[in-house]
Design an enzyme around this catalytic site. Structure first.
Site, mmCIF file in Angstrom:
data_model
loop_
_atom_site.group_PDB
_atom_site.id
_atom_site.type_symbol
_atom_site.label_atom_id
_atom_site.label_comp_id
_atom_site.label_asym_id
_atom_site.label_seq_id
_atom_site.Cartn_x
_atom_site.Cartn_y
_atom_site.Cartn_z
ATOM 1 N N HIS A 12 -12.410 -5.004 11.251
ATOM 2 C CA HIS A 12 -11.392 -5.405 10.540
ATOM 3 C C HIS A 12 -11.001 -6.664 11.442
ATOM 4 O O HIS A 12 -10.167 -6.505 12.344
ATOM 5 C CB HIS A 12 -10.093 -4.470 10.462
ATOM 6 C CG HIS A 12 -8.981 -5.075 9.789
ATOM 7 N ND1 HIS A 12 -7.842 -4.872 10.171
ATOM 8 C CD2 HIS A 12 -8.750 -5.705 8.613
ATOM 9 C CE1 HIS A 12 -6.723 -5.502 9.367
ATOM 10 N NE2 HIS A 12 -7.559 -6.041 8.541
ATOM 11 N N ARG A 16 0.785 -1.214 -0.073
ATOM 12 C CA ARG A 16 0.099 0.066 -0.119
ATOM 13 C C ARG A 16 0.804 1.067 -0.051
ATOM 14 O O ARG A 16 1.906 1.062 0.488
ATOM 15 C CB ARG A 16 -0.777 -0.037 1.169
ATOM 16 C CG ARG A 16 -2.057 -1.010 1.292
ATOM 17 C CD ARG A 16 -2.841 -0.964 2.591
ATOM 18 N NE ARG A 16 -3.251 0.387 2.697
ATOM 19 C CZ ARG A 16 -3.104 1.240 3.531
ATOM 20 N NH1 ARG A 16 -2.093 1.143 4.335
ATOM 21 N NH2 ARG A 16 -3.520 2.378 3.664
ATOM 22 N N LYS A 39 -4.024 -13.884 13.975
ATOM 23 C CA LYS A 39 -5.537 -13.925 13.653
ATOM 24 C C LYS A 39 -5.823 -15.052 12.556
ATOM 25 O O LYS A 39 -6.725 -15.758 12.849
ATOM 26 C CB LYS A 39 -5.834 -12.353 13.069
ATOM 27 C CG LYS A 39 -7.190 -12.385 12.891
ATOM 28 C CD LYS A 39 -7.306 -10.872 12.392
ATOM 29 C CE LYS A 39 -6.638 -10.117 11.288
ATOM 30 N NZ LYS A 39 -7.295 -10.387 9.820
ATOM 31 N N THR A 40 -4.928 -15.039 11.423
ATOM 32 C CA THR A 40 -5.079 -16.093 10.680
ATOM 33 C C THR A 40 -5.071 -17.484 11.110
ATOM 34 O O THR A 40 -5.941 -18.311 10.647
ATOM 35 C CB THR A 40 -4.115 -15.857 9.459
ATOM 36 O OG1 THR A 40 -4.376 -14.441 8.762
ATOM 37 C CG2 THR A 40 -4.522 -16.839 8.170
ATOM 38 N N ARG A 79 1.846 -11.814 -2.011
ATOM 39 C CA ARG A 79 0.411 -11.900 -1.528
ATOM 40 C C ARG A 79 -0.141 -13.129 -2.494
ATOM 41 O O ARG A 79 0.108 -13.258 -3.567
ATOM 42 C CB ARG A 79 -0.343 -10.703 -1.828
ATOM 43 C CG ARG A 79 0.073 -9.517 -0.638
ATOM 44 C CD ARG A 79 -0.622 -9.785 0.590
ATOM 45 N NE ARG A 79 -0.508 -8.734 1.651
ATOM 46 C CZ ARG A 79 -1.161 -8.687 2.495
ATOM 47 N NH1 ARG A 79 -2.080 -9.274 2.809
ATOM 48 N NH2 ARG A 79 -0.507 -7.599 3.601
ATOM 49 N N ASP A 86 -10.887 -11.217 7.090
ATOM 50 C CA ASP A 86 -10.498 -9.997 7.029
ATOM 51 C C ASP A 86 -11.666 -8.897 7.388
ATOM 52 O O ASP A 86 -11.074 -7.799 8.137
ATOM 53 C CB ASP A 86 -9.765 -9.639 5.714
ATOM 54 C CG ASP A 86 -8.532 -8.450 5.919
ATOM 55 O OD1 ASP A 86 -7.781 -8.491 7.071
ATOM 56 O OD2 ASP A 86 -8.527 -7.680 4.768
ATOM 57 N N SER A 99 -1.303 -7.641 12.228
ATOM 58 C CA SER A 99 -0.179 -8.462 11.768
ATOM 59 C C SER A 99 0.774 -9.231 12.836
ATOM 60 O O SER A 99 1.210 -8.544 13.653
ATOM 61 C CB SER A 99 0.692 -7.934 10.691
ATOM 62 O OG SER A 99 1.780 -8.838 10.003
#
Length: 547
Positions: A228, A55, A250-251, A336, A265, A246
């Site tokens: 989020h 980003r 979480k994942t 990604r 997400d 990050s």
């Protein structure tokens, strides 16, 4: 002439409009146009210019108009204002550039699995790969879209990934780069005119995150809390939300074989329950291991005919034989993979569930002073939601690594544009209305800070999370931590009670007290700076560590 009329005129007069072509056509066009190459496993591999490997937050702006400016927290460094005149110039250049393109691709999709607030999104782009990305990430338009509150009030995003703005034309209007030149990239959203532009950024996340910032702006006005987070559902239909920055797990923790995944997400919490915004996932690939993340690994790297695959592998090292090396970060550590949720095995197809009974805030505390798990009341939850705390590791100096405290409001600061009291208040209200319990889970260090103690064992964390989700922690005794204003359980089935109080795990108790006070003072200082004049409820302010 109004912009919509100009856009309609352009699209009506253009000789080669490819609107809502099939997925296989998108893939074939991307290959034929040299936008991607076919990898050994059949996925589409692509590489972007160096400025587009992530980003571009300093080039991401919000058009500041009188209609909406009071709703937005302009003190947040993530909310960069752009004047309407400059945005009009960008729109003018965007349409001119599109008029010179051989092909224009259009996709019509929606955001949100819950039709009652699904936002129609029209993406206009010059790359078939961008169209494929929206096919992966955004949802098909439901037959009953007329029932949506946004049915006649959608959003249009214009995407020109590889074109650049004229630096001279925008001198003094767009940011000045360190070398003195004017930026030639712009990612802009106009909430009032309902238009977004991605000009000069080829990073797929620019498209994804622009649209989710839009959702995070529109939904609170409709009584819907955007989050989020990842979400999953148990066998009994109980849903859980996992929020974390990050590196907090979480994942990993949301990919629970006993629970079906809604999404990883972006979700909305309305009076009807939880709903995923997305159709797919945009997963980090660096150091991805098949044994640790089998679902993600299979989704990206499974073998299939290229026309049946369509996963987009972005900026990952690939060898001449078409095989990838996810451990090679020379291109970027931010490689990604974009893929549809249907590439995962353990999902809930509707991507919707009931109101969450349990919400987990994940933090990787490298100071090792926050309990492995703690219960939060609504005011405490609102405070930790506002803070979005985790810690990152600084560089090594004479063999010592000091953790750096990181605060990202609502665990997604760059994408939450409204004034902070709006999101925090909505969380507290929904917790109380739907009886949701929030737990703070420390996936970081125990027994001493990074370099002294050890990382929490993932199996220990999973046991604590399972206990929270199953209700095993409802009827146990708790002890208040007066410094951090959280309550930790004194027992948990299958877990040594010794580890539940971080103070017990340190050999040097004085060192623990000193480290804990230091972190609490960082909380207090950051809170005062970020929220001192933001109309935060005094009862919430009182729950800030160090106060």
């Amino acid at each position: 002439m109004k912009f919509c009329s100009k856009l309609s005129k352009l699209l009506d007069s253009h000789q080669n409009i490819l609107e809502d072509i099939s997925r296989t056509e998108m893939i074939q066009h991307a290959i034929d146009n040299s936008e991607a190459v076919i990898s050994a496993n059949g996925a589409c591999a692509t590489w972007t210019p160096i400025e587009s490997t992530g980003r571009s937050p300093k080039d991401t702006m919000i058009v500041r108009r009188p209609e909406s400016e009071a709703n937005i927290d302009w003190n947040s460094p993530n909310n960069i204002p752009l004047d309407p005149e400059t945005f009009d110039m960008i729109l003018e250049d965007t349409l001119k550039t599109f008029s010179e393109k051989d092909k224009i691709y259009i996709t019509n999709r929606v955001l949100s699995a819950e039709t009652s607030y699904a936002l129609p999104v029209k993406t206009v782009c010059d790359q078939s790969l961008t169209a494929l990305f929206t096919d992966n990430m955004f949802r098909p338009v439901p037959d009953n879209i007329s029932e949506s509150i946004f049915a006649n009030n959608g959003f249009t995003i214009l995407v020109l990934p590889y074109n650049k703005l004229d630096r001279d034309r925008y001198k003094g209007r767009l940011r000045t780069l360190p070398d003195g030149k004017t930026s030639n990239m712009a990612i802009v959203m106009d909430f009032d005119k309902r238009i977004g532009v991605v000009y000069g950024s080829a990073y797929g996340g620019s498209v994804k995150k622009l649209m989710f910032t839009v959702m995070n702006y529109y939904l609170p006005a409709e009584g819907i809390l955007p989050l989020h987070c990842s979400a999953n559902e148990g066998e009994n239909g109980d849903s859980a939300l996992l929020l974390g920055l990050s590196g907090t797990g979480k994942t990993t923790l949301s990919a629970d074989p006993k629970r079906a995944l809604l999404g990883d997400d972006e979700h909305g919490w309305s009076e009807r329950g939880i709903a995923n915004f997305e159709n797919g996932c945009y997963a980090k690939l660096i150091n991805l291991q098949a044994d640790k993340e089998p679902e993600i690994f299979h989704a990206v790297f499974h073998d299939a005919d290229y026309l049946e695959h369509g996963a987009i592998i972005e900026n990952c090292m690939m060898y001449p034989d078409g095989c990838f090396d996810v451990d090679d970060e020379r291109l970027t550590p931010n490689s990604r993979g974009s893929y549809p949720l249907t590439f995962l095995s353990n999902i809930k197809k509707s991507s919707k569930s009931s109101h969450p009974s349990t919400i987990l805030f994940l933090t990787a505390d490298a100071n090792a002073v926050i309990p492995p798990i703690a219960k939060l009341n609504p005011e405490q939850a609102m405070l930790w939601f506002l803070m979005g705390y985790t810690s990152k590791l600084a560089g090594t100096e004479t063999g010592i690594v000091e953790p750096v405290s990181t605060f990202s409001r609502f665990f997604g600061a760059p994408f939450m544009p409204r004034n902070p009291d709006v999101y925090a208040t909505m969380l507290g209200e929904k917790m109380k209305e739907y009886h949701a319990q929030v737990f703070l889970v420390n996936t970081g260090w125990s027994g001493g800070p990074y370099g002294v103690g050890s990382r929490m064992d993932i199996n220990l964390t999973r046991r604590l999370v399972d206990a929270a989700l199953s209700g095993e922690l409802k009827n146990v005794k708790y002890q208040e931590n007066n410094l951090f204003h959280v309550s930790f359980p004194l027992e948990c089935p299958g877990v040594s009670s010794e580890i539940l109080d971080p103070h017990n795990t340190w050999a040097d108790k004085d060192a623990y007290n000193e480290r804990a006070k230091k972190l609490a003072s960082e909380f207090s200082a950051y809170f005062d700076k970020a929220y001192g004049d933001k109309n935060i409820n005094p009862a919430v302010c009182a729950q800030c560590p160090g106060k």
